[in-house]
Motif scaffolding. Sequence first.
Motif, PDB file in Angstrom:
ATOM      1  N   PHE A 144      91.998 -39.673  -9.585  1.00 28.63           N
ATOM      2  CA  PHE A 144      91.174 -39.474  -8.394  1.00 28.63           C
ATOM      3  C   PHE A 144      91.853 -40.001  -7.133  1.00 28.63           C
ATOM      4  N   ALA A 145      92.691 -41.010  -7.295  1.00 25.88           N
ATOM      5  CA  ALA A 145      93.267 -41.739  -6.160  1.00 25.88           C
ATOM      6  C   ALA A 145      93.927 -40.865  -5.099  1.00 25.88           C
ATOM      7  N   PRO A 146      94.660 -39.790  -5.475  1.00 24.79           N
ATOM      8  CA  PRO A 146      95.299 -38.977  -4.427  1.00 24.79           C
ATOM      9  C   PRO A 146      94.318 -38.378  -3.422  1.00 24.79           C
ATOM     10  N   TYR A 147      93.053 -38.258  -3.819  1.00 24.99           N
ATOM     11  CA  TYR A 147      92.074 -37.601  -2.952  1.00 24.99           C
ATOM     12  C   TYR A 147      91.036 -38.584  -2.390  1.00 24.99           C
ATOM     13  N   ALA A 148      91.340 -39.870  -2.492  1.00 25.17           N
ATOM     14  CA  ALA A 148      90.365 -40.898  -2.111  1.00 25.17           C
ATOM     15  C   ALA A 148      90.002 -40.856  -0.629  1.00 25.17           C
ATOM     16  N   ASN A 149      90.904 -40.391   0.213  1.00 22.93           N
ATOM     17  CA  ASN A 149      90.652 -40.414   1.660  1.00 22.93           C
ATOM     18  C   ASN A 149      90.140 -39.091   2.210  1.00 22.93           C
ATOM     19  N   ILE A 150      89.922 -38.137   1.343  1.00 22.18           N
ATOM     20  CA  ILE A 150      89.438 -36.835   1.812  1.00 22.18           C
ATOM     21  C   ILE A 150      87.929 -36.865   1.976  1.00 22.18           C
ATOM     22  N   ARG A 151      87.499 -36.474   3.146  1.00 19.24           N
ATOM     23  CA  ARG A 151      86.066 -36.289   3.424  1.00 19.24           C
ATOM     24  C   ARG A 151      85.789 -34.786   3.436  1.00 19.24           C
ATOM     25  N   PHE A 152      84.693 -34.380   2.821  1.00 19.09           N
ATOM     26  CA  PHE A 152      84.379 -32.949   2.802  1.00 19.09           C
ATOM     27  C   PHE A 152      82.877 -32.739   2.964  1.00 19.09           C
ATOM     28  N   GLU A 153      82.527 -31.529   3.390  1.00 10.90           N
ATOM     29  CA  GLU A 153      81.117 -31.167   3.552  1.00 10.90           C
ATOM     30  C   GLU A 153      80.658 -30.386   2.329  1.00 10.90           C
ATOM     31  N   LEU A 154      79.515 -30.769   1.795  1.00 10.45           N
ATOM     32  CA  LEU A 154      78.941 -30.089   0.642  1.00 10.45           C
ATOM     33  C   LEU A 154      77.574 -29.539   1.013  1.00 10.45           C
ATOM     34  N   GLN A 155      77.350 -28.270   0.729  1.00 16.78           N
ATOM     35  CA  GLN A 155      76.046 -27.640   0.922  1.00 16.78           C
ATOM     36  C   GLN A 155      75.429 -27.390  -0.440  1.00 16.78           C
ATOM     37  N   ILE A 156      74.187 -27.825  -0.617  1.00 15.20           N
ATOM     38  CA  ILE A 156      73.468 -27.572  -1.868  1.00 15.20           C
ATOM     39  C   ILE A 156      72.327 -26.608  -1.576  1.00 15.20           C
ATOM     40  N   ARG A 157      72.306 -25.501  -2.290  1.00 18.22           N
ATOM     41  CA  ARG A 157      71.283 -24.474  -2.076  1.00 18.22           C
ATOM     42  C   ARG A 157      70.763 -23.976  -3.413  1.00 18.22           C
ATOM     43  N   THR A 158      69.597 -23.373  -3.370  1.00 16.95           N
ATOM     44  CA  THR A 158      69.155 -22.584  -4.514  1.00 16.95           C
ATOM     45  C   THR A 158      69.772 -21.192  -4.404  1.00 16.95           C
ATOM     46  N   ILE A 159      69.682 -20.437  -5.488  1.00 20.35           N
ATOM     47  CA  ILE A 159      70.191 -19.064  -5.458  1.00 20.35           C
ATOM     48  C   ILE A 159      69.488 -18.251  -4.369  1.00 20.35           C
ATOM     49  N   ILE A 160      68.187 -18.463  -4.219  1.00 12.94           N
ATOM     50  CA  ILE A 160      67.428 -17.727  -3.202  1.00 12.94           C
ATOM     51  C   ILE A 160      67.888 -18.127  -1.811  1.00 12.94           C
ATOM     52  N   GLN A 161      68.049 -19.425  -1.560  1.00  8.52           N
ATOM     53  CA  GLN A 161      68.529 -19.889  -0.260  1.00  8.52           C
ATOM     54  C   GLN A 161      69.914 -19.329   0.044  1.00  8.52           C
ATOM     55  N   ASP A 162      70.749 -19.255  -0.989  1.00  8.15           N
ATOM     56  CA  ASP A 162      72.103 -18.741  -0.794  1.00  8.15           C
ATOM     57  C   ASP A 162      72.067 -17.260  -0.439  1.00  8.15           C
ATOM     58  N   ALA A 163      71.197 -16.513  -1.101  1.00  7.51           N
ATOM     59  CA  ALA A 163      71.063 -15.083  -0.794  1.00  7.51           C
ATOM     60  C   ALA A 163      70.590 -14.891   0.645  1.00  7.51           C
ATOM     61  N   TRP A 164      69.605 -15.711   1.050  1.00  3.40           N
ATOM     62  CA  TRP A 164      69.102 -15.583   2.422  1.00  3.40           C
ATOM     63  C   TRP A 164      70.189 -15.938   3.435  1.00  3.40           C
ATOM     64  N   SER A 165      71.024 -16.934   3.125  1.00  7.38           N
ATOM     65  CA  SER A 165      72.079 -17.336   4.065  1.00  7.38           C
ATOM     66  C   SER A 165      73.058 -16.198   4.303  1.00  7.38           C
ATOM     67  N   VAL A 166      73.356 -15.436   3.242  1.00  9.14           N
ATOM     68  CA  VAL A 166      74.267 -14.299   3.380  1.00  9.14           C
ATOM     69  C   VAL A 166      73.658 -13.253   4.301  1.00  9.14           C
ATOM     70  N   LEU A 167      72.388 -12.930   4.077  1.00 13.32           N
ATOM     71  CA  LEU A 167      71.710 -11.944   4.920  1.00 13.32           C
ATOM     72  C   LEU A 167      71.536 -12.463   6.339  1.00 13.32           C
ATOM     73  N   ASP A 168      71.217 -13.762   6.449  1.00 11.12           N
ATOM     74  CA  ASP A 168      70.987 -14.381   7.750  1.00 11.12           C
ATOM     75  C   ASP A 168      72.214 -14.244   8.649  1.00 11.12           C
ATOM     76  N   HIS A 169      73.398 -14.400   8.060  1.00  9.85           N
ATOM     77  CA  HIS A 169      74.623 -14.305   8.848  1.00  9.85           C
ATOM     78  C   HIS A 169      74.953 -12.870   9.251  1.00  9.85           C
ATOM     79  N   LYS A 170      74.313 -11.904   8.607  1.00  8.16           N
ATOM     80  CA  LYS A 170      74.560 -10.504   8.943  1.00  8.16           C
ATOM     81  C   LYS A 170      73.679 -10.025  10.103  1.00  8.16           C
TER      82      LYS A 170
END
Length: 328
Positions: A144-170
Amino acid sequence: MNNIDLKIEEFKKYYFSKLAYYNSGLIFFIKLIEMLPTVEHASGRVKDYDECLSKFERKYLPTIASESNDYQIIDSLSDFIGIRVVCLYLREVNITRRGLRKYFREVAITDKTDQMESTDDKFGYKSLHLDLRLNAKYSKKAEFAPYANIRFELQIRTIIQDAWSVLDHKIKYKKSIPHSLKRRINRLSALFEIADDEFLRINDEIILEEKRISDRIKKGGVIESDEPLDVFRFLFVALKHFPAYNFIEFKVDGFVQEILDVKKGFTESELNDVLETYLHVADGIARKEKKALNPYTKIRYCLFLFDRVLFSPMLSTYQRNSILPLKE
């Protein structure tokens, strides 16, 4: 070259020299996250260079004095690595969040669900956004150590929320649009939210029905006369006769529908009577052919013996012929 141009040039060199490293970190984090049981799937990306620069210039540059030299562009990009996690049901969003704490610590949190629910004039997709780093425990581990300083953004969604996000961006225009269009988008967003709630309720009711089956079997529940067959009543009968077999949901569903397509209104008690009367014949066929027959095949034989005309389509010609030399 002014300070801002120098910073952009520094970032460009940094970006392309570190791109392989960040892609490696992205793959490592996704594999780690997908080990969580509530994660249906995870995907991610390292932000494109032009997108990084565009976001910095649009969102952060106006707040930086032109003579300032005390910043790095990469530090402004919390979503430089972005990972999207999709769960099946609403309750699994927070379960997943708790599971992530085994490996990561939360640096920042944005709950778009709370944001949406706190207003009556906004629409869009809901999700939970977390900025994460490896926690102290796992940062010390060799792999794990090589990646100890990496900060990242994580989005947690349901399948329905994910489907809406795709349509929402369109949808090209969402802010300054006529009220009638905004109302229609709000209605559509509400339908997705209702669907999310209903999927969760349906899943809860299915779990409850499965528990009722288990309780009926444990308590020696009696066969209920004249109750139409469904997957739960099929399982109650089938597990009485094949208690050690693992009935997989989608196979049960298809098999029950096949029975009902042949005889609409077929009941729980009829299925039980069929198995009690003819299961020994199916066992005899298995012995004759010197091979194991799974419960579905045995039940097909029993149904055919119950009504050779009606249930004939459920057996092959070879299977039908294999019954003829046997006595019922």
